[in-house]
Write a protein that holds these residues in place. Structure first.
Motif, PDB file in Angstrom:
ATOM      1  N   GLU A   1    -147.912-110.452 -28.195  1.00 24.61           N
ATOM      2  CA  GLU A   1    -148.481-111.104 -29.428  1.00 24.61           C
ATOM      3  C   GLU A   1    -149.224-112.639 -29.001  1.00 24.61           C
ATOM      4  O   GLU A   1    -148.724-113.199 -27.957  1.00 24.61           O
TER       5      GLU A   1
ATOM      6  N   GLN B   1    -151.424-115.868 -30.160  1.00 29.06           N
ATOM      7  CA  GLN B   1    -151.769-116.936 -31.353  1.00 29.06           C
ATOM      8  C   GLN B   1    -152.850-117.945 -30.693  1.00 29.06           C
ATOM      9  O   GLN B   1    -152.478-119.177 -30.634  1.00 29.06           O
TER      10      GLN B   1
ATOM     11  N   TRP C   1    -153.908-110.214 -30.819  1.00 32.19           N
ATOM     12  CA  TRP C   1    -154.484-111.557 -31.232  1.00 32.19           C
ATOM     13  C   TRP C   1    -155.123-111.589 -32.689  1.00 32.19           C
ATOM     14  O   TRP C   1    -155.214-112.791 -33.294  1.00 32.19           O
TER      15      TRP C   1
ATOM     16  N   GLN D   1    -154.757-122.870 -36.638  1.00 29.86           N
ATOM     17  CA  GLN D   1    -153.813-122.153 -35.677  1.00 29.86           C
ATOM     18  C   GLN D   1    -153.636-122.712 -34.457  1.00 29.86           C
ATOM     19  O   GLN D   1    -154.822-123.089 -34.196  1.00 29.86           O
TER      20      GLN D   1
END
Length: 299
Positions: free
Chosen positions: A35, A37, A65, A299
């Motif tokens: 994963e 971010q 992503w 983010q």
């Protein structure tokens, strides 16, 4: 860039990674799902929203992503803007073949001091060989970065730009570019010979630890760790002012001006460019804020 940062030693190859045709940084088990971010910002006014996403142009297959806030930005955006539009990306190989060759071949043994040459020879022996004698210094550096990426099991097909392009095209949304393949490569081609040679020498000195630097860059990108990205990229290019100005600062300013102009038209846009262009005091978000635009990290 067809994503395109000094101390001696380990700092040398960071320059190659940050200034090479792609900001290539990733590593790990290519079969695993990891994963990510990545950092993303939003510039907005009453009727315009521009998401600004930091990318890696090549990644290991399985890097996840495009979830959460990135997925929502993709869904909301009316158009995608990359460094290179798909047709220009397709031209990159041909442009490289036209610009990269030297007029007169020059042996690497005549370009590099002994320590850097020894490290370069080890890099060649480890699977990084190509006809370097026939190429300009900048082109050798670019190909070294690409070979290191291959050794780290990276794939442009798994990169952020490839994934975004596929999603926008499937949705019938336009995909545009900020630059052309020719203009990107000319950034390197027009660097003065001393700067090119300095970049190549520093890239060669520590070619043996390329995968470790790739790991550090990708880990920071995956975590959205802009402070570490800045330390790995922007600080390292400070000792090569001509390269920083041409390949990073001037382009960041041009892209920031494009975003400012685009804010005059309503709609939602996703701008996705190499992560190294979005960090530090001359990164795109900081430049936009200096012009009075409200920019929020989302983010």
């Amino acid at each position: 860039m067809i994503e395109a940062k000094v101390r001696t030693g380990r700092r040398g190859r960071r320059i190659a990674a940050a200034l090479s045709a792609c900001l290539l940084a990733a590593c790990g088990n290519p079969q695993a799902t990891v994963e990510a971010q990545p950092a993303m910002w939003l510039a907005a006014d009453d009727d315009t929203q521009i998401y600004i996403l930091g990318t890696m142009h090549a990644l290991p297959p399985g890097t996840d992503w495009d979830r959460g806030k990135v997925a929502r930005a993709v869904d909301r955006a009316d158009e995608l803007v990359l460094e290179l539009a798909p047709d220009q990306l397709a031209e990159a190989g041909k442009e490289f073949q036209q610009l990269a060759p030297r007029q007169v071949p020059l042996a690497m043994a005549e370009r590099l001091p002994p320590a850097a040459l020894a490290a370069y020879r080890a890099f060649e022996a480890g699977g990084g060989a190509f006809d370097a004698d026939a190429l300009d210094d900048w082109a050798v550096m670019v190909l070294m970065g690409q070979r290191a990426a291959e050794q780290a099991a990276l794939s442009p097909a798994a990169g952020v730009e490839a994934g975004l392009t596929a999603r926008f095209q499937a949705a019938g949304k336009p995909v545009a570019g900020l630059e052309t393949a020719h203009s990107q490569l000319m950034l390197f081609e027009t660097l003065d010979p001393a700067t090119q040679r300095a970049l190549l020498t520093r890239a060669a000195e520590d070619a043996g630890s390329a995968v470790a630097d790739i790991r550090a860059l990708t880990g920071a990108w995956r975590r959205g760790d802009t402070a570490t990205l800045e330390a790995l990229i922007n600080e390292d290019v400070d000792a090569v002012p001509a390269a920083r100005k041409a390949v990073i600062t001037d382009r960041n300013r041009a892209w920031s001006h494009w975003i400012l102009r685009r804010m005059a038209s309503p709609g939602t846009v996703l701008v996705a460019v190499g992560a190294g262009h979005l960090v530090g005091k001359d990164g795109v978000p900081a430049l936009l804020e200096s012009e009075g635009l409200t920019v929020t990290r989302v983010q």
